[in-house]
Design an enzyme around this catalytic site. Sequence first.
Site, PDB file in Angstrom:
ATOM      1  N   HIS A  10      -3.765   1.308  -2.269  1.00 28.26           N
ATOM      2  CA  HIS A  10      -2.758   1.525  -3.305  1.00 28.26           C
ATOM      3  C   HIS A  10      -3.300   1.198  -4.701  1.00 28.26           C
ATOM      4  CE1 HIS A  10      -2.138  -2.784  -3.921  1.00 28.26           C
ATOM      5  NE2 HIS A  10      -2.170  -2.914  -2.597  1.00 28.26           N
ATOM      6  N   GLU A  88       0.301  -4.114   4.850  1.00 30.48           N
ATOM      7  CA  GLU A  88      -0.681  -5.189   4.679  1.00 30.48           C
ATOM      8  C   GLU A  88      -0.412  -6.283   5.714  1.00 30.48           C
ATOM      9  OE1 GLU A  88      -3.502  -6.465   4.162  1.00 30.48           O
ATOM     10  OE2 GLU A  88      -3.624  -6.132   1.996  1.00 30.48           O
TER      11      GLU A  88
END
Length: 223
Positions: A10, A88
């Site tokens: 990201h 994550e």
Amino acid sequence: MTTQILFIRHGETAWNRIKRIQGHIDIPLAESGIEQAQLLAARCANEACAGVRLDAIWSSDLMRAQQTAQPVADALGLTLQLTEGLRERNYGAFQGHDSDQIAERFPDEYAHWQTRDPGFSPPEGESQRVFYHRVLHALEPILAKHTGGRIACVAHGGVLDCIYRFANGLALDAPRAWPLLNTSVNVVDFERDGAATQARVLAWGDVMHLPSPSDDDSFKRSS
């Protein structure tokens, strides 16, 4: 049959800059991260015009990944597909703190964390080993759905780290010597033979679409 996946970290967040652990906390992109995502989308659109296809785009369901992936999906006319499995690592009680704060508030746990023990779990969080297997398990239905295709998966530094280790047969406690850069394009080929899956890294840490250096996924503050 080969399935090629572009793993993309990201864009930059405000917490990336100050090295505060995000984990499952749903942090949005910073303005710089939004710009990175737009540049990434422009790159993908240019490649599509040159005949380089992308069949699908997947993303972690966390905001920072979605905000990176959506401009690419829009540029290519693709529907963004979300999966919780590419989130994550869950750092539990460590989330929302930087490494200095963790050392102060959780000294025993911090000391254990620093040993790189793959079985260590932060309070209320995931161990590296559990996280690694969660990521690989999340990839199985994606690979099955796109056999022989070329797709993108927008995720997080920890997810990319798991993929690199799997592809190169590296131990979970081996020190990291490879970059995990914001909006980097990391190309991996997957071959499936029955229940067995093999992976090969073709390109790693590619940020040619960015005009300036991209930040690495590190918990240490820059001096």
